[in-house]
Design an enzyme around this catalytic site. Structure first.
Site, PDB file in Angstrom:
ATOM      1  CG  MET A   1      -1.736  -1.029   0.993  1.00  0.00           C
ATOM      2  SD  MET A   1      -2.362  -1.462   2.503  1.00  0.00           S
ATOM      3  CE  MET A   1      -4.034  -2.256   2.608  1.00  0.00           C
ATOM      4  N   GLY A  38     -10.837  -0.716  -1.858  1.00  0.00           N
ATOM      5  CA  GLY A  38      -9.231  -0.397  -1.647  1.00  0.00           C
ATOM      6  C   GLY A  38      -8.191  -1.131  -0.361  1.00  0.00           C
ATOM      7  CB  CYS A  39      -5.999   0.300   1.718  1.00  0.00           C
ATOM      8  SG  CYS A  39      -4.845   0.008   3.550  1.00  0.00           S
ATOM      9  CG  PHE A  40      -8.022  -4.914   4.765  1.00  0.00           C
ATOM     10  CD1 PHE A  40      -6.438  -4.213   5.342  1.00  0.00           C
ATOM     11  CD2 PHE A  40      -7.689  -6.238   4.123  1.00  0.00           C
ATOM     12  CE1 PHE A  40      -5.741  -5.360   4.644  1.00  0.00           C
ATOM     13  CE2 PHE A  40      -7.017  -7.105   4.333  1.00  0.00           C
ATOM     14  CZ  PHE A  40      -5.605  -6.227   4.633  1.00  0.00           C
TER      15      PHE A  40
END
Length: 220
Positions: A1, A38-40
């Site tokens: 990320m 997207g990014c959890f």
């Protein structure tokens, strides 16, 4: 990320985001929705603050169990998406209310297979539905947002049946709260939570008071 992410949706006022025309009934008992945006880490940080959300678990969906791990999913070749499993009390927060925050604050649903600098199918916008009723409500809300031209670009969120949810590794759980000074959290997650507080303060847990924008700390 990566540590940079431009989210046009964060600039969209709450007043421009309509209440869903369709919703699920306020039935008794805990319910769940599995969302990918997207990014959890970031999606979890937003949704865990909402009143009526009882638990949020980061994980993976859309691929096979043998490759449901962070290193494999990050290659973008496994079919998984980073997701959050959101458990909620429908008597306190509706499915539609969660969708409204998901589409307006938690991510930008017009970005295909990415969120900002995070690129790949693992960062796709998706709702992994468990019932036909969930699918119907999400389809209706996407049409509603597109018809209202809330975004200048069409919503690209996919609707995928949930075959299985695979919990992520332990160090990914509740990541933003445990790592408030991590650069990605400060640059990406904290501004989203700030937007949630500014636009949806009446939807927050009573004990949740805000985010210190100078440090990225969650303040309770």
């Amino acid at each position: 990320m990566t540590s940079s992410c431009s989210i046009p949706g964060l600039n969209v006022a709450r007043s421009r985001f309509p209440e869903p025309e369709q919703d699920l009934p306020a039935e008794e008992g805990e319910r769940r929705v599995v969302l990918a945006g997207g990014c959890f880490w970031c999606v979890e940080a937003v949704l865990i603050a909402m009143d009526g959300v009882t638990r949020v678990e980061s994980g993976y969906a859309g691929g096979l169990p043998e490759t449901a791990n962070y290193d494999a999913v990050c290659t973008g070749t496994t079919g998984h998406a980073e997701v959050v499993s959101v458990h909620y009390d429908p008597a306190r927060v509706s499915f539609g209310a969660l969708l409204r925050v998901f589409f307006s604050v938690a991510h930008d649903p017009t970005q295909l297979n990415r969120q900002g600098n995070d690129r790949g199918t693992q960062y796709r916008s998706a709702v992994f539905y468990e019932t036909a009723e969930q699918k119907r409500v999400v389809e209706s809300y996407i049409r509603q947002l597109d018809d209202a031209r809330v975004y200048s670009d069409p919503v690209v969120t996919s609707l995928e049946p949930l075959e299985a949810f695979y919990p992520a590794e332990g160090h990914h759980q509740n990541f933003a709260a445990r790592n408030p000074h991590q650069p990605y959290i400060m640059a990406v997650a904290a501004p989203k939570v700030e937007k949630l507080i500014d636009g949806f303060g009446d939807r927050l847990k009573p004990e949740y008071t805000g985010v210190d924008s100078s440090s990225g700390d969650n303040i309770a």
